[in-house]
Design a protein around this motif. Structure first.
Motif, PDB file in Angstrom:
ATOM      1  N   ILE A  42       0.853  -1.192   0.000  1.00 60.44           N
ATOM      2  CA  ILE A  42       0.000   0.000   0.000  1.00 60.44           C
ATOM      3  C   ILE A  42       0.888   1.241   0.000  1.00 60.44           C
ATOM      4  O   ILE A  42       2.068   1.170   0.348  1.00 60.44           O
ATOM      5  CB  ILE A  42      -0.941   0.034   1.216  1.00 60.44           C
ATOM      6  CG1 ILE A  42      -0.128   0.110   2.524  1.00 60.44           C
ATOM      7  CG2 ILE A  42      -1.863  -1.179   1.224  1.00 60.44           C
ATOM      8  CD1 ILE A  42      -0.970   0.320   3.779  1.00 60.44           C
ATOM      9  N   VAL A  92       0.406   5.258   1.381  1.00 62.93           N
ATOM     10  CA  VAL A  92      -0.542   6.120   2.095  1.00 62.93           C
ATOM     11  C   VAL A  92       0.035   7.519   2.292  1.00 62.93           C
ATOM     12  O   VAL A  92       1.241   7.737   2.171  1.00 62.93           O
ATOM     13  CB  VAL A  92      -0.896   5.507   3.475  1.00 62.93           C
ATOM     14  CG1 VAL A  92      -1.536   4.139   3.297  1.00 62.93           C
ATOM     15  CG2 VAL A  92       0.330   5.415   4.378  1.00 62.93           C
ATOM     16  N   GLU A 148      -1.984   8.954   7.377  1.00 67.20           N
ATOM     17  CA  GLU A 148      -2.273   7.531   7.587  1.00 67.20           C
ATOM     18  C   GLU A 148      -1.031   6.717   7.960  1.00 67.20           C
ATOM     19  O   GLU A 148      -1.119   5.496   8.108  1.00 67.20           O
ATOM     20  CB  GLU A 148      -2.879   6.924   6.317  1.00 67.20           C
ATOM     21  CG  GLU A 148      -4.244   7.476   5.947  1.00 67.20           C
ATOM     22  CD  GLU A 148      -4.767   6.789   4.698  1.00 67.20           C
ATOM     23  OE1 GLU A 148      -5.569   5.846   4.827  1.00 67.20           O
ATOM     24  OE2 GLU A 148      -4.349   7.190   3.590  1.00 67.20           O
ATOM     25  N   THR A 205      -2.698   1.903  10.959  1.00 67.36           N
ATOM     26  CA  THR A 205      -2.928   1.674   9.534  1.00 67.36           C
ATOM     27  C   THR A 205      -2.285   0.368   9.090  1.00 67.36           C
ATOM     28  O   THR A 205      -2.884  -0.427   8.366  1.00 67.36           O
ATOM     29  CB  THR A 205      -2.367   2.835   8.698  1.00 67.36           C
ATOM     30  OG1 THR A 205      -3.078   4.030   9.016  1.00 67.36           O
ATOM     31  CG2 THR A 205      -2.496   2.557   7.206  1.00 67.36           C
ATOM     32  N   VAL A 206      -1.050   0.149   9.538  1.00 64.36           N
ATOM     33  CA  VAL A 206      -0.361  -1.098   9.194  1.00 64.36           C
ATOM     34  C   VAL A 206      -1.137  -2.293   9.725  1.00 64.36           C
ATOM     35  O   VAL A 206      -1.349  -3.285   9.018  1.00 64.36           O
ATOM     36  CB  VAL A 206       1.079  -1.095   9.739  1.00 64.36           C
ATOM     37  CG1 VAL A 206       1.757  -2.432   9.452  1.00 64.36           C
ATOM     38  CG2 VAL A 206       1.886   0.052   9.136  1.00 64.36           C
ATOM     39  N   ALA A 220      -4.349  -2.509  10.456  1.00 59.93           N
ATOM     40  CA  ALA A 220      -5.644  -2.669   9.801  1.00 59.93           C
ATOM     41  C   ALA A 220      -5.507  -3.205   8.380  1.00 59.93           C
ATOM     42  O   ALA A 220      -6.409  -3.887   7.867  1.00 59.93           O
ATOM     43  CB  ALA A 220      -6.377  -1.324   9.786  1.00 59.93           C
ATOM     44  N   ARG A 221      -4.371  -2.930   7.747  1.00 61.22           N
ATOM     45  CA  ARG A 221      -4.222  -3.284   6.335  1.00 61.22           C
ATOM     46  C   ARG A 221      -3.120  -4.312   6.074  1.00 61.22           C
ATOM     47  O   ARG A 221      -2.660  -4.483   4.963  1.00 61.22           O
ATOM     48  CB  ARG A 221      -3.953  -2.013   5.517  1.00 61.22           C
ATOM     49  CG  ARG A 221      -5.071  -0.966   5.661  1.00 61.22           C
ATOM     50  CD  ARG A 221      -4.832   0.260   4.803  1.00 61.22           C
ATOM     51  NE  ARG A 221      -4.908  -0.038   3.377  1.00 61.22           N
ATOM     52  CZ  ARG A 221      -4.714   0.881   2.415  1.00 61.22           C
ATOM     53  NH1 ARG A 221      -4.439   2.143   2.743  1.00 61.22           N
ATOM     54  NH2 ARG A 221      -4.795   0.536   1.134  1.00 61.22           N
ATOM     55  N   GLU A 266      -3.629  -6.772   3.289  1.00 62.25           N
ATOM     56  CA  GLU A 266      -3.431  -6.162   1.975  1.00 62.25           C
ATOM     57  C   GLU A 266      -1.943  -5.975   1.683  1.00 62.25           C
ATOM     58  O   GLU A 266      -1.476  -6.210   0.553  1.00 62.25           O
ATOM     59  CB  GLU A 266      -4.144  -4.802   1.940  1.00 62.25           C
ATOM     60  CG  GLU A 266      -4.125  -4.113   0.602  1.00 62.25           C
ATOM     61  CD  GLU A 266      -4.837  -2.765   0.648  1.00 62.25           C
ATOM     62  OE1 GLU A 266      -4.774  -2.051  -0.372  1.00 62.25           O
ATOM     63  OE2 GLU A 266      -5.432  -2.421   1.696  1.00 62.25           O
ATOM     64  N   ILE A 267      -1.203  -5.577   2.697  1.00 63.89           N
ATOM     65  CA  ILE A 267       0.239  -5.382   2.534  1.00 63.89           C
ATOM     66  C   ILE A 267       0.922  -6.698   2.174  1.00 63.89           C
ATOM     67  O   ILE A 267       1.824  -6.747   1.335  1.00 63.89           O
ATOM     68  CB  ILE A 267       0.851  -4.799   3.824  1.00 63.89           C
ATOM     69  CG1 ILE A 267       0.332  -3.376   4.062  1.00 63.89           C
ATOM     70  CG2 ILE A 267       2.373  -4.818   3.771  1.00 63.89           C
ATOM     71  CD1 ILE A 267       0.651  -2.827   5.438  1.00 63.89           C
ATOM     72  N   ASP A 310      -0.489  -9.349   0.758  1.00 73.02           N
ATOM     73  CA  ASP A 310      -1.093 -10.016  -0.394  1.00 73.02           C
ATOM     74  C   ASP A 310      -0.058 -10.141  -1.518  1.00 73.02           C
ATOM     75  O   ASP A 310       0.492  -9.148  -1.983  1.00 73.02           O
ATOM     76  CB  ASP A 310      -2.298  -9.212  -0.881  1.00 73.02           C
ATOM     77  CG  ASP A 310      -3.035  -9.877  -2.033  1.00 73.02           C
ATOM     78  OD1 ASP A 310      -2.598 -10.956  -2.487  1.00 73.02           O
ATOM     79  OD2 ASP A 310      -4.049  -9.314  -2.484  1.00 73.02           O
TER      80      ASP A 310
END
Length: 298
Positions: free
Chosen positions: A255, A257, A261, A266-267, A269-270, A273-274, A276
């Protein structure tokens, strides 16, 4: 096209047995003059003075090849530089270096002494550095060189009870990646092999039925290719038991940001996604990875 090494000179460390012996025999059979380097110590690095190196030389000579033995420890930089001078005096050049020498001192990290940690790094990492440094300028001057490092699944992926070995083996990948860049314009190519082989280093780590399928001859084809004239550079090949695979250090799209953020939350929560791996890439250099991050080019 048959891969040949006529008029090439190769140094193979740890060549008194196992993988190194196979590499030496195969290179000699394809025309190379081979320096069989082996200290002759036990698997844990103790002892020395074994006639193993000369025995391999005798095999090569009996088959009609050219070879010489050397008993220098890869941890002794002065002895390694002296070996290189001896080889230059005899054969005039050095075209190939296979950094194969290694030891094991396996224990869990909590039980491992700092001495055992340092010794494994000294043999695998600094031993490879010593040998590579000894031939580096010659290879640059002659505008030809092929160098092979030896990593392992422990370095690439980890194995229980081998923190020292894993640290050394992954360090060699980092060394290879940088030397491949620095050697490129001099036609010095640097690669890494990750063997899966039945040798004295692995004889009590795997079941006999598996070891029977993993002789050194199943790894040597990858090693021989990676030091050939048409070899690539900066490549990691896994080899053994009939399998050949390329290993890569990849990076996910991740990601990108804004300043508001850039928080641990943020790390957290995501993180999925990071992590993936869809669309992951292999950066050409560390600087290339940095440019991706700075530019948000994910």
């Amino acid at each position: 096209m048959t891969i040949r090494f006529d008029n090439r000179v190769a140094i193979v460390t740890g060549a008194g047995g196992g993988l190194g012996r196979q590499y030496a025999l195969d290179l000699a059979a394809r025309g190379a003059k081979v320096v069989v380097n082996d200290l002759g110590g036990a698997r844990d690095g103790s002892g020395g003075g074994s006639p193993a190196a000369q025995a391999v030389v005798d095999e090569i000579l009996a088959a009609g090849g050219e070879a010489m033995a050397n008993g220098a420890s890869v941890t002794d930089a002065d002895a390694i530089f002296a070996m290189v001078e001896e080889v230059k005096a005899r054969w005039g050049r050095i075209d190939i270096l296979i950094n194969n020498a290694g030891i094991l001192r396996d224990r869990t990290f909590s039980k491992m002494t700092l001495e055992d940690f340092k010794l494994v790094l000294d043999v695998h990492l600094m031993g490879s550095v010593n040998c590579t440094k000894a031939v580096w300028e010659l290879m640059r001057e002659q505008a030809y060189g092929r160098i092979l490092m030896t990593t392992s699944s422990t370095g690439l992926y980890g194995n229980f009870g081998q923190a020292n070995y894993g640290a050394a083996k992954l360090a060699l990948v980092g060394l290879m990646k940088t030397l491949a860049l620095e050697g490129a314009k001099y036609n010095v190519r640097v690669n890494t092999v990750a063997p899966l082989a039945a040798t004295r280093m692995t004889e009590d780590l795997m079941p006999p039925e598996l070891l029977a399928k993993m002789g050194p001859e199943t790894v040597s084809p990858a090693a021989v290719y990676l030091v050939s004239e048409d070899a690539p550079t900066s490549v990691i090949l896994n080899a053994g038991a009939g399998g050949f695979e390329a290993a890569h250090v990849t990076i996910t799209k991740g990601i990108h940001v804004g300043a508001d953020e850039m928080t641990p939350e943020t790390v957290a929560a995501r993180i999925a996604e990071i992590r993936d791996r869809t669309g992951e890439v292999v950066p050409d250099t560390g600087a290339g990875q940095g440019a991706m991050a700075l530019g948000g080019q994910r």
